[in-house]
Design a protein around this motif. Structure first.
Motif, PDB file in Angstrom:
ATOM      1  N   LYS A  28       0.387  -1.233   0.173  1.00 52.31           N
ATOM      2  CA  LYS A  28       0.307  -0.114  -0.005  1.00 52.31           C
ATOM      3  C   LYS A  28       0.994   1.430  -0.414  1.00 52.31           C
ATOM      4  CE  LYS A  28      -4.552  -0.921   0.005  1.00 52.31           C
ATOM      5  NZ  LYS A  28      -5.074  -1.109   1.144  1.00 52.31           N
ATOM      6  N   SER A  29       1.830   1.444   0.822  1.00 54.46           N
ATOM      7  CA  SER A  29       2.823   2.397   0.740  1.00 54.46           C
ATOM      8  C   SER A  29       3.131   3.171  -0.796  1.00 54.46           C
ATOM      9  CB  SER A  29       4.314   2.403   1.641  1.00 54.46           C
ATOM     10  OG  SER A  29       3.898   2.102   2.900  1.00 54.46           O
ATOM     11  N   ALA A  30       3.750   1.861  -0.994  1.00 55.31           N
ATOM     12  CA  ALA A  30       4.422   2.068  -2.550  1.00 55.31           C
ATOM     13  C   ALA A  30       3.094   2.543  -3.668  1.00 55.31           C
ATOM     14  CB  ALA A  30       4.826   0.633  -3.533  1.00 55.31           C
ATOM     15  N   GLN A  31       1.960   2.514  -3.619  1.00 55.91           N
ATOM     16  CA  GLN A  31       0.691   2.429  -4.447  1.00 55.91           C
ATOM     17  C   GLN A  31       0.152   4.493  -3.669  1.00 55.91           C
ATOM     18  OE1 GLN A  31      -2.429  -0.165  -3.902  1.00 55.91           O
ATOM     19  NE2 GLN A  31      -1.609  -2.022  -4.050  1.00 55.91           N
ATOM     20  N   VAL A  32       0.471   4.250  -2.402  1.00 55.35           N
ATOM     21  CA  VAL A  32       0.143   5.634  -2.116  1.00 55.35           C
ATOM     22  C   VAL A  32       1.242   6.717  -2.561  1.00 55.35           C
ATOM     23  CG1 VAL A  32       0.580   6.817   0.001  1.00 55.35           C
ATOM     24  CG2 VAL A  32      -0.824   5.110   0.059  1.00 55.35           C
ATOM     25  N   LYS A  33       2.938   6.395  -2.555  1.00 54.31           N
ATOM     26  CA  LYS A  33       3.002   6.958  -3.254  1.00 54.31           C
ATOM     27  C   LYS A  33       3.465   7.588  -4.307  1.00 54.31           C
ATOM     28  CE  LYS A  33       6.938   4.911  -1.018  1.00 54.31           C
ATOM     29  NZ  LYS A  33       8.481   3.952  -0.497  1.00 54.31           N
ATOM     30  N   GLY A  40       1.526  15.570  -8.056  1.00 52.25           N
ATOM     31  CA  GLY A  40       1.804  16.624  -7.656  1.00 52.25           C
ATOM     32  C   GLY A  40       2.719  17.410  -6.167  1.00 52.25           C
ATOM     33  N   PHE A  41       2.571  16.313  -5.417  1.00 49.15           N
ATOM     34  CA  PHE A  41       2.913  15.901  -3.703  1.00 49.15           C
ATOM     35  C   PHE A  41       4.657  15.435  -4.162  1.00 49.15           C
ATOM     36  CE2 PHE A  41      -1.076  16.293  -2.503  1.00 49.15           C
ATOM     37  CZ  PHE A  41      -0.944  17.307  -1.676  1.00 49.15           C
ATOM     38  N   VAL A  42       5.761  16.142  -3.507  1.00 53.15           N
ATOM     39  CA  VAL A  42       7.127  15.921  -3.571  1.00 53.15           C
ATOM     40  C   VAL A  42       6.915  14.912  -1.796  1.00 53.15           C
ATOM     41  CG1 VAL A  42       9.448  16.068  -2.745  1.00 53.15           C
ATOM     42  CG2 VAL A  42       7.805  17.635  -4.741  1.00 53.15           C
ATOM     43  N   VAL A  43       7.717  13.554  -1.936  1.00 53.28           N
ATOM     44  CA  VAL A  43       8.119  12.924  -0.870  1.00 53.28           C
ATOM     45  C   VAL A  43       9.064  13.711  -0.893  1.00 53.28           C
ATOM     46  CG1 VAL A  43       8.273  10.469   0.023  1.00 53.28           C
ATOM     47  CG2 VAL A  43       6.687  10.954  -1.921  1.00 53.28           C
ATOM     48  N   VAL A  44       8.978  14.155   1.527  1.00 49.43           N
ATOM     49  CA  VAL A  44      10.450  14.521   1.549  1.00 49.43           C
ATOM     50  C   VAL A  44      10.736  13.362   2.495  1.00 49.43           C
ATOM     51  CG1 VAL A  44       9.787  17.103   1.255  1.00 49.43           C
ATOM     52  CG2 VAL A  44       8.748  15.397   3.530  1.00 49.43           C
ATOM     53  N   GLY A  45       9.947  12.517   3.296  1.00 44.01           N
ATOM     54  CA  GLY A  45      10.661  12.028   3.980  1.00 44.01           C
ATOM     55  C   GLY A  45       9.569  10.251   4.610  1.00 44.01           C
ATOM     56  N   ILE A  56       4.763   8.778   5.244  1.00 46.83           N
ATOM     57  CA  ILE A  56       4.484   9.227   4.472  1.00 46.83           C
ATOM     58  C   ILE A  56       5.007  10.264   4.518  1.00 46.83           C
ATOM     59  CG2 ILE A  56       5.001   9.122   1.363  1.00 46.83           C
ATOM     60  CD1 ILE A  56       3.772   6.469   2.286  1.00 46.83           C
ATOM     61  N   VAL A  57       5.921  11.308   4.284  1.00 46.15           N
ATOM     62  CA  VAL A  57       5.555  12.791   4.254  1.00 46.15           C
ATOM     63  C   VAL A  57       5.932  13.170   3.050  1.00 46.15           C
ATOM     64  CG1 VAL A  57       6.137  15.201   5.956  1.00 46.15           C
ATOM     65  CG2 VAL A  57       6.448  12.767   7.251  1.00 46.15           C
ATOM     66  N   VAL A  58       4.819  14.513   2.921  1.00 45.20           N
ATOM     67  CA  VAL A  58       4.829  15.209   2.053  1.00 45.20           C
ATOM     68  C   VAL A  58       4.983  16.325   2.134  1.00 45.20           C
ATOM     69  CG1 VAL A  58       3.660  13.466   0.951  1.00 45.20           C
ATOM     70  CG2 VAL A  58       2.934  15.059   1.397  1.00 45.20           C
ATOM     71  N   THR A  59       4.822  17.246   0.883  1.00 48.20           N
ATOM     72  CA  THR A  59       5.153  18.958   0.991  1.00 48.20           C
ATOM     73  C   THR A  59       4.604  18.858  -0.612  1.00 48.20           C
ATOM     74  OG1 THR A  59       5.915  21.322   1.374  1.00 48.20           O
ATOM     75  CG2 THR A  59       7.324  19.608  -0.081  1.00 48.20           C
ATOM     76  N   GLY A  74       6.091  27.395   9.209  1.00 44.88           N
ATOM     77  CA  GLY A  74       7.433  25.663   9.022  1.00 44.88           C
ATOM     78  C   GLY A  74       6.564  24.415   9.229  1.00 44.88           C
ATOM     79  N   TYR A  75       6.008  24.808  10.723  1.00 48.76           N
ATOM     80  CA  TYR A  75       5.099  23.795  11.077  1.00 48.76           C
ATOM     81  C   TYR A  75       4.445  23.276  10.197  1.00 48.76           C
ATOM     82  CZ  TYR A  75       7.442  24.606  15.334  1.00 48.76           C
ATOM     83  OH  TYR A  75       8.094  25.158  16.960  1.00 48.76           O
ATOM     84  N   GLY A  76       3.503  23.647   9.387  1.00 42.96           N
ATOM     85  CA  GLY A  76       2.696  23.626   8.991  1.00 42.96           C
ATOM     86  C   GLY A  76       2.774  22.774   6.843  1.00 42.96           C
ATOM     87  N   ALA A  77       4.465  23.205   6.983  1.00 40.73           N
ATOM     88  CA  ALA A  77       5.030  23.174   5.610  1.00 40.73           C
ATOM     89  C   ALA A  77       4.868  21.375   5.271  1.00 40.73           C
ATOM     90  CB  ALA A  77       6.132  23.488   5.352  1.00 40.73           C
ATOM     91  N   VAL A  78       4.672  20.625   5.944  1.00 41.70           N
ATOM     92  CA  VAL A  78       4.186  19.176   5.312  1.00 41.70           C
ATOM     93  C   VAL A  78       3.065  18.341   5.482  1.00 41.70           C
ATOM     94  CG1 VAL A  78       7.093  18.440   5.227  1.00 41.70           C
ATOM     95  CG2 VAL A  78       5.507  17.935   7.314  1.00 41.70           C
ATOM     96  N   GLN A  79       2.631  17.614   4.747  1.00 37.53           N
ATOM     97  CA  GLN A  79       1.682  16.632   5.717  1.00 37.53           C
ATOM     98  C   GLN A  79       1.819  15.080   5.561  1.00 37.53           C
ATOM     99  OE1 GLN A  79      -2.080  17.651   6.209  1.00 37.53           O
ATOM    100  NE2 GLN A  79      -0.968  19.831   5.644  1.00 37.53           N
ATOM    101  N   ARG A  80       1.136  14.504   6.503  1.00 37.75           N
ATOM    102  CA  ARG A  80       2.010  13.220   7.384  1.00 37.75           C
ATOM    103  C   ARG A  80       0.594  12.594   6.114  1.00 37.75           C
ATOM    104  NH1 ARG A  80       2.630  16.597  11.248  1.00 37.75           N
ATOM    105  NH2 ARG A  80       1.368  15.176  12.471  1.00 37.75           N
ATOM    106  N   VAL A  81       0.995  11.436   5.389  1.00 33.59           N
ATOM    107  CA  VAL A  81       0.403   9.818   5.422  1.00 33.59           C
ATOM    108  C   VAL A  81       0.504   8.931   6.468  1.00 33.59           C
ATOM    109  CG1 VAL A  81      -0.707   8.282   3.271  1.00 33.59           C
ATOM    110  CG2 VAL A  81      -0.237  11.307   3.755  1.00 33.59           C
ATOM    111  N   ALA A  82      -0.060   8.321   6.833  1.00 31.31           N
ATOM    112  CA  ALA A  82      -0.108   7.108   7.509  1.00 31.31           C
ATOM    113  C   ALA A  82      -0.679   5.815   6.657  1.00 31.31           C
ATOM    114  CB  ALA A  82      -0.226   7.305   8.881  1.00 31.31           C
TER     115      ALA A  82
END
Length: 284
Positions: A28-33, A40-45, A56-59, A74-82
């Protein structure tokens, strides 16, 4: 409710459940990424805090621009997908951008990010709390005497932003105190960078800073709030900050009771433990 159409009395919740169903966290992680990068999201970590979960953390540009326009944005510069295995299924969930925009007192409400995440991953329901109105979210604290967004821990001070950000990056790379780097995002046009940090504590003394221990105490509902992790360290100007844990944990678990089986009482030592280990990690 369509995204962005929140009325003044609508209740916002910390997380969004995108889907749940059969599968494995790895597949599922691979599909989500793939879906996220396609939107248009960039996976940053990426970070697996325990064997049953992956985060998976994106911006994207909207997130970074809104962060640039907001004080301590900066605290709100990313979103986190679990992705979390629970009850024989894999749950895919993510931080609610609109909720985050308000608890972090941001300039824009990130409704475009919300729509992009919904399109990429889906949206079953918001969860994680009974909910807060926009007005309450923007002034959130857990209870009387507890810290607000504007009362972070000041962890360290350097001669310049450049020195601070370089020091934090290299200290996190060492992973000396069980604190390691998950991501770094630099905010455009201002001297600000946000780092996501994983925390792993050893033994009895270290457990109160440990991501897995903390979550085992507070994340106990059927739909898991895994996207609470990871924690942030913010370099803004020449100073290094972290949100006070009594604020940062409570904003994602606002209904957690003070006493009882699953409660703040069981992680009473956590706010100081997190502050101390982060301070130890990022100071000169």
């Amino acid at each position: 409710i369509s995204v962005g159409a929140y009325s003044a009395d609508a209740l916002l919740k910390p997380f969004v459940l995108a889907s749940k169903g059969a599968g494995t966290v790895i597949d599922k992680s691979a599909q989500v990424k793939t879906a996220l990068t396609g939107a248009g999201f960039v996976v940053v970590g990426e970070y697996a805090p325990y064997s049953s979960a992956n985060i998976i953390v994106v911006t994207n540009d909207e997130l970074k621009q809104n962060a640039a326009a907001s004080e301590f944005g900066g605290y709100g510069a990313v979103q986190r997908v679990a992705l979390t295995e629970a009850g024989g299924e894999v749950q895919v969930s993510y931080t609610n951008p609109v909720y985050m925009s308000h608890v972090y007192r941001m300039a824009g409400d990130l409704s475009g990010v919300s729509a992009a995440l919904e399109k990429a991953l889906g949206r079953v329901e918001e969860f994680g709390a009974k909910g807060l109105t926009v007005k309450r979210a923007r002034k959130y604290h857990y209870m009387f005497g507890m810290e607000y967004f504007t009362e972070p821990n000041e962890l360290a001070e350097y001669a310049s932003y450049e020195e601070a950000v370089q020091a934090v990056d290299s200290q996190l790379a060492k992973n000396d105190n069980g604190v390691s780097k998950v991501y770094r995002v630099d905010i455009p046009g201002k001297q600000e960078s946000v780092f996501g940090v994983a925390m792993k504590g050893e033994g009895k003394a270290g457990k109160y800073m440990d991501d897995q221990f903390i979550m085992s105490e507070i994340d106990f509902h059927d739909v898991r709030s895994t996207a609470h992790l990871p924690y942030e360290v913010l370099v803004s100007g020449n100073k290094v900050y972290a949100l006070y844990a009594r604020f940062r944990i409570a904003l994602n678990f606002p209904d957690l009771s003070m006493m009882g089986k699953h409660s703040f009482m069981n992680i009473m030592k956590t706010p100081d433990a997190i502050r101390d280990v982060l301070q130890k990690t990022v100071q000169k």
